[in-house]
Each structure stands twice: as structure tokens, then as C-alpha cells.
Scaffold this motif. Structure first.
Motif, PDB file in Angstrom:
ATOM      1  N   PHE A 222       0.840  -1.184   0.000  1.00 18.76           N
ATOM      2  CA  PHE A 222       0.000   0.000   0.000  1.00 18.76           C
ATOM      3  C   PHE A 222       0.880   1.239   0.000  1.00 18.76           C
ATOM      4  O   PHE A 222       2.009   1.214   0.499  1.00 18.76           O
ATOM      5  N   GLY A 223       0.366   2.303  -0.594  1.00 16.10           N
ATOM      6  CA  GLY A 223       1.128   3.532  -0.748  1.00 16.10           C
ATOM      7  C   GLY A 223       0.735   4.569   0.292  1.00 16.10           C
ATOM      8  O   GLY A 223      -0.413   4.616   0.744  1.00 16.10           O
ATOM      9  N   VAL A 224       1.691   5.411   0.654  1.00 15.62           N
ATOM     10  CA  VAL A 224       1.459   6.495   1.606  1.00 15.62           C
ATOM     11  C   VAL A 224       2.038   7.778   1.029  1.00 15.62           C
ATOM     12  O   VAL A 224       3.213   7.821   0.664  1.00 15.62           O
ATOM     13  N   THR A 225       1.215   8.790   0.923  1.00 16.46           N
ATOM     14  CA  THR A 225       1.693  10.119   0.557  1.00 16.46           C
ATOM     15  C   THR A 225       1.805  10.943   1.824  1.00 16.46           C
ATOM     16  O   THR A 225       0.811  11.183   2.509  1.00 16.46           O
ATOM     17  N   ILE A 226       3.032  11.340   2.153  1.00 12.72           N
ATOM     18  CA  ILE A 226       3.295  12.116   3.364  1.00 12.72           C
ATOM     19  C   ILE A 226       3.537  13.561   2.956  1.00 12.72           C
ATOM     20  O   ILE A 226       4.401  13.851   2.121  1.00 12.72           O
ATOM     21  N   TYR A 227       2.781  14.451   3.525  1.00 13.54           N
ATOM     22  CA  TYR A 227       2.812  15.852   3.116  1.00 13.54           C
ATOM     23  C   TYR A 227       4.085  16.550   3.597  1.00 13.54           C
ATOM     24  O   TYR A 227       4.813  16.022   4.442  1.00 13.54           O
ATOM     25  N   PRO A 228       4.370  17.746   3.058  1.00 15.66           N
ATOM     26  CA  PRO A 228       5.606  18.452   3.421  1.00 15.66           C
ATOM     27  C   PRO A 228       5.728  18.693   4.925  1.00 15.66           C
ATOM     28  O   PRO A 228       4.734  18.971   5.605  1.00 15.66           O
ATOM     29  N   ASN A 229       6.965  18.562   5.423  1.00 10.28           N
ATOM     30  CA  ASN A 229       7.320  18.860   6.811  1.00 10.28           C
ATOM     31  C   ASN A 229       6.638  17.947   7.830  1.00 10.28           C
ATOM     32  O   ASN A 229       6.485  18.312   9.003  1.00 10.28           O
ATOM     33  N   VAL A 230       6.241  16.749   7.387  1.00  6.69           N
ATOM     34  CA  VAL A 230       5.645  15.751   8.274  1.00  6.69           C
ATOM     35  C   VAL A 230       6.656  14.623   8.467  1.00  6.69           C
ATOM     36  O   VAL A 230       7.295  14.178   7.508  1.00  6.69           O
ATOM     37  N   ASP A 231       6.797  14.158   9.691  1.00  2.00           N
ATOM     38  CA  ASP A 231       7.789  13.144  10.041  1.00  2.00           C
ATOM     39  C   ASP A 231       7.439  11.791   9.418  1.00  2.00           C
ATOM     40  O   ASP A 231       6.458  11.144   9.783  1.00  2.00           O
ATOM     41  N   GLN A 232       8.255  11.367   8.448  1.00  2.00           N
ATOM     42  CA  GLN A 232       7.970  10.133   7.713  1.00  2.00           C
ATOM     43  C   GLN A 232       8.112   8.895   8.592  1.00  2.00           C
ATOM     44  O   GLN A 232       7.310   7.950   8.493  1.00  2.00           O
ATOM     45  N   ALA A 233       9.114   8.872   9.467  1.00  2.00           N
ATOM     46  CA  ALA A 233       9.310   7.720  10.346  1.00  2.00           C
ATOM     47  C   ALA A 233       8.130   7.555  11.298  1.00  2.00           C
ATOM     48  O   ALA A 233       7.691   6.433  11.581  1.00  2.00           O
ATOM     49  N   PHE A 234       7.599   8.656  11.780  1.00  2.00           N
ATOM     50  CA  PHE A 234       6.439   8.613  12.671  1.00  2.00           C
ATOM     51  C   PHE A 234       5.221   8.035  11.956  1.00  2.00           C
ATOM     52  O   PHE A 234       4.528   7.159  12.496  1.00  2.00           O
ATOM     53  N   ILE A 235       4.952   8.512  10.742  1.00  2.00           N
ATOM     54  CA  ILE A 235       3.794   8.028   9.986  1.00  2.00           C
ATOM     55  C   ILE A 235       3.940   6.538   9.689  1.00  2.00           C
ATOM     56  O   ILE A 235       2.985   5.761   9.852  1.00  2.00           O
ATOM     57  N   VAL A 236       5.123   6.115   9.262  1.00  2.00           N
ATOM     58  CA  VAL A 236       5.347   4.691   8.972  1.00  2.00           C
ATOM     59  C   VAL A 236       5.154   3.850  10.232  1.00  2.00           C
ATOM     60  O   VAL A 236       4.515   2.791  10.199  1.00  2.00           O
ATOM     61  N   ALA A 237       5.682   4.323  11.364  1.00  2.00           N
ATOM     62  CA  ALA A 237       5.524   3.586  12.618  1.00  2.00           C
ATOM     63  C   ALA A 237       4.056   3.464  13.009  1.00  2.00           C
ATOM     64  O   ALA A 237       3.606   2.396  13.461  1.00  2.00           O
ATOM     65  N   LEU A 238       3.270   4.522  12.831  1.00  2.00           N
ATOM     66  CA  LEU A 238       1.844   4.473  13.117  1.00  2.00           C
ATOM     67  C   LEU A 238       1.156   3.389  12.292  1.00  2.00           C
ATOM     68  O   LEU A 238       0.326   2.637  12.801  1.00  2.00           O
ATOM     69  N   ILE A 239       1.506   3.312  11.009  1.00  2.00           N
ATOM     70  CA  ILE A 239       0.876   2.336  10.123  1.00  2.00           C
ATOM     71  C   ILE A 239       1.260   0.912  10.513  1.00  2.00           C
ATOM     72  O   ILE A 239       0.425  -0.002  10.493  1.00  2.00           O
ATOM     73  N   ILE A 240       2.516   0.707  10.900  1.00  2.00           N
ATOM     74  CA  ILE A 240       2.957  -0.626  11.313  1.00  2.00           C
ATOM     75  C   ILE A 240       2.222  -1.060  12.582  1.00  2.00           C
ATOM     76  O   ILE A 240       1.734  -2.191  12.685  1.00  2.00           O
ATOM     77  N   VAL A 241       2.128  -0.154  13.570  1.00  2.00           N
ATOM     78  CA  VAL A 241       1.396  -0.467  14.795  1.00  2.00           C
ATOM     79  C   VAL A 241      -0.059  -0.764  14.485  1.00  2.00           C
ATOM     80  O   VAL A 241      -0.653  -1.722  15.012  1.00  2.00           O
ATOM     81  N   LEU A 242      -0.659   0.034  13.629  1.00  2.00           N
ATOM     82  CA  LEU A 242      -2.056  -0.175  13.251  1.00  2.00           C
ATOM     83  C   LEU A 242      -2.249  -1.532  12.584  1.00  2.00           C
ATOM     84  O   LEU A 242      -3.219  -2.244  12.841  1.00  2.00           O
ATOM     85  N   ASP A 243      -1.309  -1.913  11.734  1.00  2.00           N
ATOM     86  CA  ASP A 243      -1.371  -3.214  11.076  1.00  2.00           C
ATOM     87  C   ASP A 243      -1.300  -4.340  12.111  1.00  2.00           C
ATOM     88  O   ASP A 243      -2.051  -5.316  12.040  1.00  2.00           O
ATOM     89  N   GLU A 244      -0.406  -4.202  13.085  1.00  2.00           N
ATOM     90  CA  GLU A 244      -0.273  -5.222  14.124  1.00  2.00           C
ATOM     91  C   GLU A 244      -1.558  -5.348  14.937  1.00  2.00           C
ATOM     92  O   GLU A 244      -2.017  -6.455  15.235  1.00  2.00           O
ATOM     93  N   ILE A 245      -2.143  -4.219  15.309  1.00  2.00           N
ATOM     94  CA  ILE A 245      -3.377  -4.237  16.097  1.00  2.00           C
ATOM     95  C   ILE A 245      -4.514  -4.873  15.312  1.00  2.00           C
ATOM     96  O   ILE A 245      -5.298  -5.662  15.852  1.00  2.00           O
ATOM     97  N   ASN A 246      -4.597  -4.562  14.017  1.00  2.00           N
ATOM     98  CA  ASN A 246      -5.679  -5.110  13.207  1.00  2.00           C
ATOM     99  C   ASN A 246      -5.508  -6.603  12.949  1.00  2.00           C
ATOM    100  O   ASN A 246      -6.486  -7.325  12.815  1.00  2.00           O
ATOM    101  N   LYS A 247      -4.276  -7.080  12.894  1.00  2.00           N
ATOM    102  CA  LYS A 247      -4.048  -8.517  12.743  1.00  2.00           C
ATOM    103  C   LYS A 247      -4.503  -9.277  13.971  1.00  2.00           C
ATOM    104  O   LYS A 247      -4.800 -10.462  13.905  1.00  2.00           O
ATOM    105  N   GLU A 248      -4.563  -8.573  15.105  1.00  2.00           N
ATOM    106  CA  GLU A 248      -4.993  -9.196  16.357  1.00  2.00           C
ATOM    107  C   GLU A 248      -6.495  -9.121  16.549  1.00  2.00           C
ATOM    108  O   GLU A 248      -7.013  -9.480  17.596  1.00  2.00           O
ATOM    109  N   GLY A 249      -7.200  -8.621  15.506  1.00  2.00           N
ATOM    110  CA  GLY A 249      -8.654  -8.600  15.594  1.00  2.00           C
ATOM    111  C   GLY A 249      -9.249  -7.251  15.908  1.00  2.00           C
ATOM    112  O   GLY A 249     -10.441  -7.148  16.158  1.00  2.00           O
ATOM    113  N   GLY A 250      -8.420  -6.215  15.890  1.00  2.00           N
ATOM    114  CA  GLY A 250      -8.955  -4.891  16.202  1.00  2.00           C
ATOM    115  C   GLY A 250      -9.502  -4.165  14.998  1.00  2.00           C
ATOM    116  O   GLY A 250     -10.053  -3.093  15.123  1.00  2.00           O
TER     117      GLY A 250
END
Length: 201
Positions: free
Chosen positions: A163-191
Motif C-alpha cells: 500500500f502507498g502512503v503520501t506524506i505531506y511536506p514537513n511531516v515526520d515520515q518515520a512517525f507516519i510509517v511507525a503508526l501504520i505498522i502499529v495499526l497493522d499489528e493491532i488489526n491482525k490481532e482482531g482490532g
């Protein structure tokens, strides 16, 4: 918006593609590339750990963030630390499901400085199943990142979820990627759930 570091912020939009192999036996579940196929980040799964743990690495293999699930929590809480640390002095933010039972995906994100945790600094909500989301600043309508599902014959043939992510100017890319990874983990657990998906920041 340099939550992890200013080196992960750019004065222009950045398009990244996050790819995960199905049933991967590799420790690196996720690879994050730009549209020129340059690797930006990898996510390494820590094996033989008492807790679920993921490490976000830069292209050279250096740890940027460590994501660790808190045990015995009803809200699927994850703590995210700087580098390879899991010490609370290096805590950057905490992410958890907003409610124990919810029809749609809803994630609350609290920065380390938000000790009261009365109001989340970031809010994630919608349906991760669709891999379609928007990222907002606070309670405003200002979008800072958008995510969408990537369907390609190559990915299907190779057994990859992308899946693709467009990160807007001056937004922390590592933070956004980490959020998506955590979200993926939570959803795999049934959330997770169906429907539209928004990430509010």
C-alpha cells in the motif's frame, strides 16, 4: 512536525510504498520504498521475545524506532521508543485502540510529553482492511498524509501486500510509517473492521 527527528521531514510531499510478504519467514516483514524503488525503511520482527516487538530500521540497517506491545492490556497498547531502546526515558509515543469493543478501527496516540493522557495528540480511525486513510492535524481538517491500497500483478504473483502512503511536506515520515505498522499489528490481532479509514493527527 519532527516527532522522531528533523532528518525524516522534507519540505515537499513524499510518496512511499510499504510492502509486506504474506506468510513471510523473514525477520524483515515490511520494506518501505519510494517510487524510484529506493529503500527508506525496513521493519524487523524480534524473535524469541516475551513481548511482541518490531524495530524500524533506516536503509543502512540502523534502528530508528522500537515498537513494543504492552502485555496484559485490553486495548492493544503499543509503546514506541527511540532507536533500539525500550527504556521509558526514550519513549516517543504510545498508541492504543480507543475502545475495547469497536465497530470501526479507532486508535489513540499520545506523545511522551502528554502525561495526563486526557486527550490524545493523534487519533486514528476508520477501517484498516480497506488500506485507505487520511491523516489530519489534531481536530482540524488539515491533511498531512494519505494511504491507499496498491494492487499490482507483480505483488499478487509474489504474494505481497502493498500500500502507498503520501506524506505531506514537513511531516515526520518515520512517525507516519511507525503508526501504520502499529495499526497493522493491532488489526491482525482482531482490532480491525470494514468501512472507511481515517487517521487523524
Amino acid at each position: 512536525m519532527a516527532i522522531v527527528g528533523p532528518q525524516f521531514c522534507a519540505p515537499y510531499p513524499v510518496d512511499l510504498i510499504i510492502t509486506q510478504k504474506f506468510l513471510s519467514i523473514s525477520e524483515r516483514d515490511f520494506t518501505v520504498r519510494d517510487v524510484q524503488d529506493n529503500v527508506w525503511f525496513r521493519v524487523k520482527k524480534t524473535v524469541f521475545s516475551l513481548r511482541e516487538r518490531r524495530v524500524l530500521q533506516d536503509a543502512s540497517g540502523q534502528p530508528v524506532l522500537t515498537m513494543q506491545k504492552k502485555v496484559l492490556t485490553a486495548h492493544d497498547k503499543w509503546k514506541v521508543y527511540r532507536g533500539s531502546s525500550t527504556d521509558d526515558k526514550d519513549l516517543l509515543f504510545v498508541a492504543k485502540r480507543s475502545h475495547m469493543l469497536q465497530l470501526k478501527t479507532s486508535l489513540d496516540v499520545f506523545l511522551a510529553a502528554n502525561t495526563s493522557k486526557n486527550v490524545p495528540d493523534f487519533k486514528v480511525k476508520g477501517s484498516f482492511f480497506e488500506r485507505s486513510c487520511s491523516v489530519y492535524v489534531g481536530d482540524t481538517s488539515s491533511i498531512v498524509a494519505q494511504m491507499k491500497k496498491q494492487y499490482t500483478l507483480k505483488n499478487i504473483a509474489l504474494g505481497k501486500d502493498s500500500f502507498g502512503v503520501t506524506i505531506y511536506p514537513n511531516v515526520d515520515q518515520a512517525f507516519i510509517v511507525a503508526l501504520i505498522i502499529v495499526l497493522d499489528e493491532i488489526n491482525k490481532e482482531g482490532g480491525g473492521s470494514g468501512g472507511s479509514f481515517d487517521v487523524e493527527i
